[in-house]
Design a protein around this motif. Sequence first.
Motif, PDB file in Angstrom:
ATOM      1  N   UNK A  91       0.806  -1.217   0.000  1.00 47.65           N
ATOM      2  CA  UNK A  91       0.000   0.000   0.000  1.00 47.65           C
ATOM      3  C   UNK A  91       0.840   1.269   0.000  1.00 47.65           C
ATOM      4  N   UNK A  92       2.162   1.120  -0.003  1.00 46.42           N
ATOM      5  CA  UNK A  92       3.056   2.278   0.060  1.00 46.42           C
ATOM      6  C   UNK A  92       3.112   2.973  -1.295  1.00 46.42           C
ATOM      7  N   UNK A  93       2.927   4.260  -1.277  1.00 46.60           N
ATOM      8  CA  UNK A  93       2.950   5.038  -2.513  1.00 46.60           C
ATOM      9  C   UNK A  93       4.341   4.993  -3.143  1.00 46.60           C
ATOM     10  N   UNK A  94       4.375   4.860  -4.446  1.00 52.63           N
ATOM     11  CA  UNK A  94       5.640   4.915  -5.165  1.00 52.63           C
ATOM     12  C   UNK A  94       6.379   3.600  -5.285  1.00 52.63           C
ATOM     13  N   UNK A  95       5.878   2.543  -4.652  1.00 55.98           N
ATOM     14  CA  UNK A  95       6.530   1.238  -4.740  1.00 55.98           C
ATOM     15  C   UNK A  95       5.995   0.513  -5.965  1.00 55.98           C
ATOM     16  N   UNK A  96       6.845   0.347  -6.964  1.00 54.82           N
ATOM     17  CA  UNK A  96       6.412  -0.295  -8.204  1.00 54.82           C
ATOM     18  C   UNK A  96       6.435  -1.817  -8.108  1.00 54.82           C
ATOM     19  N   UNK A  97       7.380  -2.355  -7.357  1.00 57.76           N
ATOM     20  CA  UNK A  97       7.509  -3.802  -7.227  1.00 57.76           C
ATOM     21  C   UNK A  97       7.674  -4.159  -5.753  1.00 57.76           C
ATOM     22  N   UNK A  98       6.559  -4.465  -5.050  1.00 56.65           N
ATOM     23  CA  UNK A  98       6.661  -4.778  -3.615  1.00 56.65           C
ATOM     24  C   UNK A  98       7.553  -5.986  -3.325  1.00 56.65           C
ATOM     25  N   UNK A  99       7.675  -6.899  -4.282  1.00 50.83           N
ATOM     26  CA  UNK A  99       8.496  -8.103  -4.085  1.00 50.83           C
ATOM     27  C   UNK A  99       9.766  -8.009  -4.918  1.00 50.83           C
ATOM     28  N   UNK A 100      10.495  -6.889  -4.783  1.00 44.93           N
ATOM     29  CA  UNK A 100      11.665  -6.663  -5.628  1.00 44.93           C
ATOM     30  C   UNK A 100      12.862  -7.545  -5.273  1.00 44.93           C
ATOM     31  N   UNK A 101      12.760  -8.312  -4.166  1.00 44.49           N
ATOM     32  CA  UNK A 101      13.838  -9.243  -3.814  1.00 44.49           C
ATOM     33  C   UNK A 101      13.434 -10.699  -4.068  1.00 44.49           C
ATOM     34  N   UNK A 102      12.325 -10.910  -4.751  1.00 44.03           N
ATOM     35  CA  UNK A 102      11.882 -12.276  -5.052  1.00 44.03           C
ATOM     36  C   UNK A 102      12.934 -12.995  -5.882  1.00 44.03           C
TER      37      UNK A 102
END
Length: 389
Positions: free
Chosen positions: A159-170
């Motif tokens: 839900x954080x504004x500006x985060x394009x990929x919440x799972x960027x460390x997948x």
Amino acid sequence: MLRGLTETGHDVTVVPTAAALEFVGTATWAALSGKPVASDVWTDVHRVPHVRIGQEADLVVVAPATADLVARAAHGLAHDLLTNTLLTARCPVVLAPAMHTEMWEHPATQANVATLRARGVLVLDPAEGRLTGADTGKGRLPDPAEIVEAARQVLARSQQAGVQDPADLAGRHVVVSAGGTREYLDPVRFLGNRSSGLQGYALARAAVARGARVTLVAANTALADPAGVTVRRVETTAQLREAVLAAAAGADAVVMAAAPADFRPASASNTKIKKSEDGSAPALELVQNPDILRELAAERLRAGQVVVGFAAETGDAQHDVLDLARAKLARKGCDLLVLNDVSGGAVFGSPDNEAVILAADGDTTSVPRGSKSVLAHRIWDQVASRLPR
């Protein structure tokens, strides 16, 4: 876990399976959640619960997720209300598996887990410990409070504004060290430091929420294992070095948040050192410990590996903390250095932190005082941007 979510202000709808109701009844789930509980697709059918619940959810958490549930989710089966909900959900999904070790390690289960992770589902690794009966091994449900924390972090990041990929460390494997090492003088005394391990554990939790596989090397901490994290416990700097180097061989990033002792006694007594009758103190000869951070940065055990260090500084008569940290960054050779001003004992044992993240490329990021979780995510932001694509 239900109480942990409701007591922190979340609106929780419980969707129990038939097997779950063998352990806890519908009335109990309703009382704890404060909402009616639907256990099958035919309850309140006019509201189409098998579609509506998944569509309206901001987060779906399944705990415990059995081997059967993992298999049905991976294959898109919809035998009950829960699996229908999983198919209709377009929000983040967190599964916390719990099963016997043999079931978890079975190729079918591992293939199902890999399928779900490839689809973006956060499948937490189970904990190690006592299972049903006398069995012990990997497969235990993580601590409920830690599952709640993982769920809260996933929800907040989605839900954080500006985060394009919440799972960027997948798909990434990261290693985090935490706590403070001990160098023994005798069987009961040691040289140590004030590191609590809180920042390292916050880093581990944040990495899990971003989809990473996490190995946490913990030195003398009394904290609960973060959900989904493989924990290796150590005591001395030599043990910390051995464990970190072993884990780093296959890691995309290594964050050295632990506070290893710079020195150790040249020799340790096998028996407790006694007081002398004349009041004199024994002489203590120290030798320098290996520089783990510098070794990691110099050897780069994997191509493209990002190495992060921490600097707890107080400044001196000639230099301020920023000067000392920049010199340390150059000396250690790491990619990022997180500077903590610990004058007066600040930071140690506190739930909050503030820092300056220095990069080898000259970038400087100031992180104002806030929770250690916030700082952890800012550090991973910097790491993620430097990982090879």
